[in-house]
Design a protein around this motif. Structure first.
Motif, PDB file in Angstrom:
ATOM      1  N   ALA A 169       0.854  -1.397  -0.568  1.00 41.38           N
ATOM      2  CA  ALA A 169       0.008  -0.066  -0.202  1.00 41.38           C
ATOM      3  C   ALA A 169       0.527   1.444   0.133  1.00 41.38           C
ATOM      4  CB  ALA A 169      -0.245   0.129   1.910  1.00 41.38           C
ATOM      5  N   SER A 170       0.649   2.176  -0.531  1.00 43.33           N
ATOM      6  CA  SER A 170       1.212   3.781  -0.394  1.00 43.33           C
ATOM      7  C   SER A 170       1.232   3.801   1.012  1.00 43.33           C
ATOM      8  CB  SER A 170       0.432   4.396  -1.544  1.00 43.33           C
ATOM      9  OG  SER A 170      -0.310   4.740  -1.177  1.00 43.33           O
ATOM     10  N   VAL A 171       0.371   3.910   1.812  1.00 47.70           N
ATOM     11  CA  VAL A 171       0.463   4.803   3.047  1.00 47.70           C
ATOM     12  C   VAL A 171       0.715   2.993   4.509  1.00 47.70           C
ATOM     13  CG1 VAL A 171      -0.315   6.381   2.587  1.00 47.70           C
ATOM     14  CG2 VAL A 171      -2.383   4.389   3.138  1.00 47.70           C
ATOM     15  N   ASP A 172       0.560   3.071   5.447  1.00 45.75           N
ATOM     16  CA  ASP A 172       0.687   2.305   6.524  1.00 45.75           C
ATOM     17  C   ASP A 172      -0.978   1.682   6.933  1.00 45.75           C
ATOM     18  OD1 ASP A 172       0.579   1.065   8.764  1.00 45.75           O
ATOM     19  OD2 ASP A 172       2.614   2.139   9.468  1.00 45.75           O
ATOM     20  N   LEU A 173      -0.976   0.392   6.761  1.00 44.53           N
ATOM     21  CA  LEU A 173      -2.298   0.805   6.137  1.00 44.53           C
ATOM     22  C   LEU A 173      -2.889  -1.274   6.825  1.00 44.53           C
ATOM     23  CD1 LEU A 173      -4.842   1.910   5.163  1.00 44.53           C
ATOM     24  CD2 LEU A 173      -4.416   0.842   3.137  1.00 44.53           C
ATOM     25  N   MET A 174      -3.870  -0.795   7.395  1.00 42.38           N
ATOM     26  CA  MET A 174      -4.225  -2.167   8.559  1.00 42.38           C
ATOM     27  C   MET A 174      -5.747  -2.369   8.069  1.00 42.38           C
ATOM     28  SD  MET A 174      -2.948  -4.812  10.245  1.00 42.38           S
ATOM     29  CE  MET A 174      -1.800  -4.168  11.025  1.00 42.38           C
ATOM     30  N   ALA A 175      -6.031  -3.800   6.846  1.00 40.21           N
ATOM     31  CA  ALA A 175      -7.112  -4.110   6.827  1.00 40.21           C
ATOM     32  C   ALA A 175      -7.687  -4.489   8.493  1.00 40.21           C
ATOM     33  CB  ALA A 175      -7.080  -5.302   5.814  1.00 40.21           C
ATOM     34  N   TRP A 176      -9.131  -4.383   8.298  1.00 38.47           N
ATOM     35  CA  TRP A 176     -10.228  -5.470   9.427  1.00 38.47           C
ATOM     36  C   TRP A 176     -11.039  -6.098   8.984  1.00 38.47           C
ATOM     37  CZ3 TRP A 176     -10.341  -0.212  12.453  1.00 38.47           C
ATOM     38  CH2 TRP A 176      -9.486   0.462  13.046  1.00 38.47           C
ATOM     39  N   GLU A 177     -10.958  -7.285   8.967  1.00 38.04           N
ATOM     40  CA  GLU A 177     -11.708  -8.358   8.424  1.00 38.04           C
ATOM     41  C   GLU A 177     -13.045  -9.454   9.292  1.00 38.04           C
ATOM     42  OE1 GLU A 177      -8.896  -9.737   5.042  1.00 38.04           O
ATOM     43  OE2 GLU A 177      -9.058 -11.390   6.703  1.00 38.04           O
ATOM     44  N   VAL A 178     -14.184  -8.905   8.757  1.00 36.08           N
ATOM     45  CA  VAL A 178     -14.907 -10.152  10.035  1.00 36.08           C
ATOM     46  C   VAL A 178     -15.586 -11.139   8.961  1.00 36.08           C
ATOM     47  CG1 VAL A 178     -17.373 -10.237  10.767  1.00 36.08           C
ATOM     48  CG2 VAL A 178     -15.684  -7.784  11.057  1.00 36.08           C
ATOM     49  N   ASP A 179     -15.177 -12.794   9.470  1.00 34.68           N
ATOM     50  CA  ASP A 179     -15.361 -13.325   8.576  1.00 34.68           C
ATOM     51  C   ASP A 179     -14.922 -13.448   6.791  1.00 34.68           C
ATOM     52  OD1 ASP A 179     -17.425 -14.474  10.223  1.00 34.68           O
ATOM     53  OD2 ASP A 179     -18.920 -13.324   9.636  1.00 34.68           O
ATOM     54  N   GLY A 180     -13.915 -13.474   7.548  1.00 40.23           N
ATOM     55  CA  GLY A 180     -12.784 -13.263   5.859  1.00 40.23           C
ATOM     56  C   GLY A 180     -13.130 -11.812   4.926  1.00 40.23           C
ATOM     57  N   ALA A 181     -13.729 -11.301   5.308  1.00 41.76           N
ATOM     58  CA  ALA A 181     -13.711 -10.533   4.259  1.00 41.76           C
ATOM     59  C   ALA A 181     -13.497  -9.170   4.413  1.00 41.76           C
ATOM     60  CB  ALA A 181     -15.983  -9.770   4.174  1.00 41.76           C
ATOM     61  N   PRO A 182     -12.822  -8.007   4.385  1.00 45.25           N
ATOM     62  CA  PRO A 182     -12.679  -6.632   5.213  1.00 45.25           C
ATOM     63  C   PRO A 182     -14.097  -5.448   4.966  1.00 45.25           C
ATOM     64  CG  PRO A 182     -11.150  -7.477   2.518  1.00 45.25           C
ATOM     65  CD  PRO A 182     -12.489  -8.057   2.660  1.00 45.25           C
ATOM     66  N   VAL A 183     -13.888  -4.903   5.769  1.00 46.40           N
ATOM     67  CA  VAL A 183     -15.361  -4.904   6.190  1.00 46.40           C
ATOM     68  C   VAL A 183     -14.165  -2.810   6.902  1.00 46.40           C
ATOM     69  CG1 VAL A 183     -15.952  -6.326   7.368  1.00 46.40           C
ATOM     70  CG2 VAL A 183     -15.053  -4.784   8.924  1.00 46.40           C
ATOM     71  N   ALA A 184     -13.404  -2.569   7.088  1.00 45.54           N
ATOM     72  CA  ALA A 184     -12.710  -1.424   7.624  1.00 45.54           C
ATOM     73  C   ALA A 184     -11.196  -1.330   8.203  1.00 45.54           C
ATOM     74  CB  ALA A 184     -13.312  -1.117   8.986  1.00 45.54           C
ATOM     75  N   ALA A 185     -10.785  -0.422   8.086  1.00 47.91           N
ATOM     76  CA  ALA A 185      -9.645  -0.158   7.532  1.00 47.91           C
ATOM     77  C   ALA A 185      -8.449   1.086   8.514  1.00 47.91           C
ATOM     78  CB  ALA A 185      -8.566   0.247   6.303  1.00 47.91           C
ATOM     79  N   ARG A 186      -7.087   0.148   9.370  1.00 51.99           N
ATOM     80  CA  ARG A 186      -6.957   1.330   9.956  1.00 51.99           C
ATOM     81  C   ARG A 186      -5.642   2.387   9.547  1.00 51.99           C
ATOM     82  NH1 ARG A 186      -1.331   1.654   9.735  1.00 51.99           N
ATOM     83  NH2 ARG A 186      -1.303  -0.111  10.835  1.00 51.99           N
ATOM     84  N   CYS A 187      -5.712   3.868   8.895  1.00 57.02           N
ATOM     85  CA  CYS A 187      -4.834   4.369   8.052  1.00 57.02           C
ATOM     86  C   CYS A 187      -4.073   5.424   9.119  1.00 57.02           C
ATOM     87  CB  CYS A 187      -5.400   5.174   7.184  1.00 57.02           C
ATOM     88  SG  CYS A 187      -4.165   6.437   6.498  1.00 57.02           S
ATOM     89  N   LEU A 188      -2.686   4.890   8.883  1.00 57.81           N
ATOM     90  CA  LEU A 188      -1.365   5.991  10.021  1.00 57.81           C
ATOM     91  C   LEU A 188      -1.522   7.307   9.470  1.00 57.81           C
ATOM     92  CD1 LEU A 188       0.907   5.795  12.485  1.00 57.81           C
ATOM     93  CD2 LEU A 188       2.258   5.325  10.777  1.00 57.81           C
ATOM     94  N   MET A 189      -1.844   8.412  10.345  1.00 60.39           N
ATOM     95  CA  MET A 189      -1.641   9.824   9.608  1.00 60.39           C
ATOM     96  C   MET A 189      -0.090  10.243   9.848  1.00 60.39           C
ATOM     97  SD  MET A 189      -5.390  11.353  11.739  1.00 60.39           S
ATOM     98  CE  MET A 189      -5.191  13.149  11.364  1.00 60.39           C
ATOM     99  N   THR A 190       0.376  10.460   8.910  1.00 57.87           N
ATOM    100  CA  THR A 190       1.767  10.675   8.992  1.00 57.87           C
ATOM    101  C   THR A 190       2.158  12.211   8.863  1.00 57.87           C
ATOM    102  OG1 THR A 190       2.379  11.429   6.431  1.00 57.87           O
ATOM    103  CG2 THR A 190       2.835   9.279   6.757  1.00 57.87           C
ATOM    104  N   ASP A 191       2.925  12.752   8.814  1.00 55.93           N
ATOM    105  CA  ASP A 191       3.462  14.003   9.390  1.00 55.93           C
ATOM    106  C   ASP A 191       3.526  15.515   8.637  1.00 55.93           C
ATOM    107  OD1 ASP A 191       4.492  13.637  11.670  1.00 55.93           O
ATOM    108  OD2 ASP A 191       6.548  13.694  10.698  1.00 55.93           O
ATOM    109  N   ASP A 192       2.967  13.927   7.041  1.00 54.76           N
ATOM    110  CA  ASP A 192       1.836  15.316   6.084  1.00 54.76           C
ATOM    111  C   ASP A 192       1.218  15.770   6.315  1.00 54.76           C
ATOM    112  OD1 ASP A 192       4.495  14.214   3.966  1.00 54.76           O
ATOM    113  OD2 ASP A 192       3.580  12.938   3.371  1.00 54.76           O
ATOM    114  N   TRP A 193       0.362  15.017   7.369  1.00 59.92           N
ATOM    115  CA  TRP A 193      -1.272  16.042   7.434  1.00 59.92           C
ATOM    116  C   TRP A 193      -0.967  16.757   8.170  1.00 59.92           C
ATOM    117  CZ3 TRP A 193      -5.875  12.673   7.717  1.00 59.92           C
ATOM    118  CH2 TRP A 193      -6.317  11.361   6.884  1.00 59.92           C
ATOM    119  N   PRO A 194      -1.828  17.492   8.391  1.00 56.59           N
ATOM    120  CA  PRO A 194      -1.640  19.603   9.115  1.00 56.59           C
ATOM    121  C   PRO A 194      -2.628  18.045  10.504  1.00 56.59           C
ATOM    122  CG  PRO A 194      -3.271  19.543   6.723  1.00 56.59           C
ATOM    123  CD  PRO A 194      -3.308  18.226   6.965  1.00 56.59           C
TER     124      PRO A 194
END
Length: 261
Positions: A169-194
């Protein structure tokens, strides 16, 4: 529709200081129509797409900060048990579990990274009736500066969730799955974020044409925060309505590259 599985995003609502203005904005942008606004429920107003429940708009309560914002709710089989796990794993309860008439039971919380979310135990209101189509919810990401704490928190609060790092992925991304299917994700906010941007959950709604949607957002007095950007999942952008509530729009039909998941 049946209730969503525990840990799956199941509902979203937006706090709008001016309810009439919010209905005008989202009605123009997504083609939503709206149900009644009963005073006994604080003028909470359901939004419909093709007659199906997709979200809700609500004005602030008299003692509530009139800060426009979207809130995402995760499904729970037992709100009280989920609330206990939130406390036990470093979260903060902002609203204790409460019944909402015959519709369901809910609470509001803040995760250890600072993002606010809701928990919904469905009764007569099972959540989204339509997803992954224009005018409806399609995805969400917890944007946080504390990836380690957040990665540990959500699967502990919702034991049905499984974490899966997203490779390449182009960013630090973690997917969360339920019953084997992706349902949401976590994205790391870097110093590029205000620095002024707090941790939050980005709620994505599908549109027919991302660029046309951005034109509508600006015409209606909203803002484009970033984008449009192309991705393997669709062409998307981050925006805010004319009252300041941030969300994202995505055209799922325009995909560039191979998805990492």
């Amino acid at each position: 529709m049946p209730a969503h599985a525990e840990g799956v995003p199941c509902w979203a609502d937006v706090l709008v200081p001016d309810l009439a203005a919010g209905k005008h904005f989202y009605g123009e942008l997504f083609g939503w129509t709206f149900g009644e606004s009963p005073p006994e429920f604080g003028y909470y107003t359901g939004a419909l797409s093709d007659g199906k429940a997709v979200a809700a708009l609500t004005p602030p309560m008299p003692d509530q900060e009139p800060q426009a914002a979207w809130t995402l709710y995760y499904a729970s089989d037992d709100t009280d048990a989920t609330a206990e796990r939130i406390r036990a794993h470093g979260g903060e309860l902002l609203m204790e579990p409460m019944d909402v008439a015959e519709f369901g039971r809910m609470c509001l919380a803040r995760d250890p990274g600072g993002a606010v979310f809701g928990v919904w135990q469905a009764r007569s209101h099972t959540g989204f009736d339509k997803e992954g189509e224009p005018g409806a919810y399609t995805w969400s990401e917890v944007n946080t500066r504390d990836a380690a704490a957040v990665d540990a928190f959500y699967p502990a609060v919702f034991p049905s969730m499984r974490s899966r790092p997203v490779p390449d992925a182009s960013v630090d991304l973690m997917a969360w799955e339920v019953d084997g299917a992706p349902v949401a994700a976590r994205c790391l906010m870097t110093d590029d974020w205000p620095a002024s941007v707090p941790a939050h959950i980005a709620v994505y709604f599908a549109v027919d044409d991302c660029d046309a949607a951005l034109d509508t957002v600006t015409r209606l007095g909203g803002q484009v925060h970033f984008g449009p950007l192309d991705s393997p999942y669709g062409r998307f952008a981050g925006v805010a309505d004319q009252q300041g509530a941030a969300f994202s729009v995505i055209d799922l039909s325009k995909r560039v590259g191979e998805p990492p998941l």
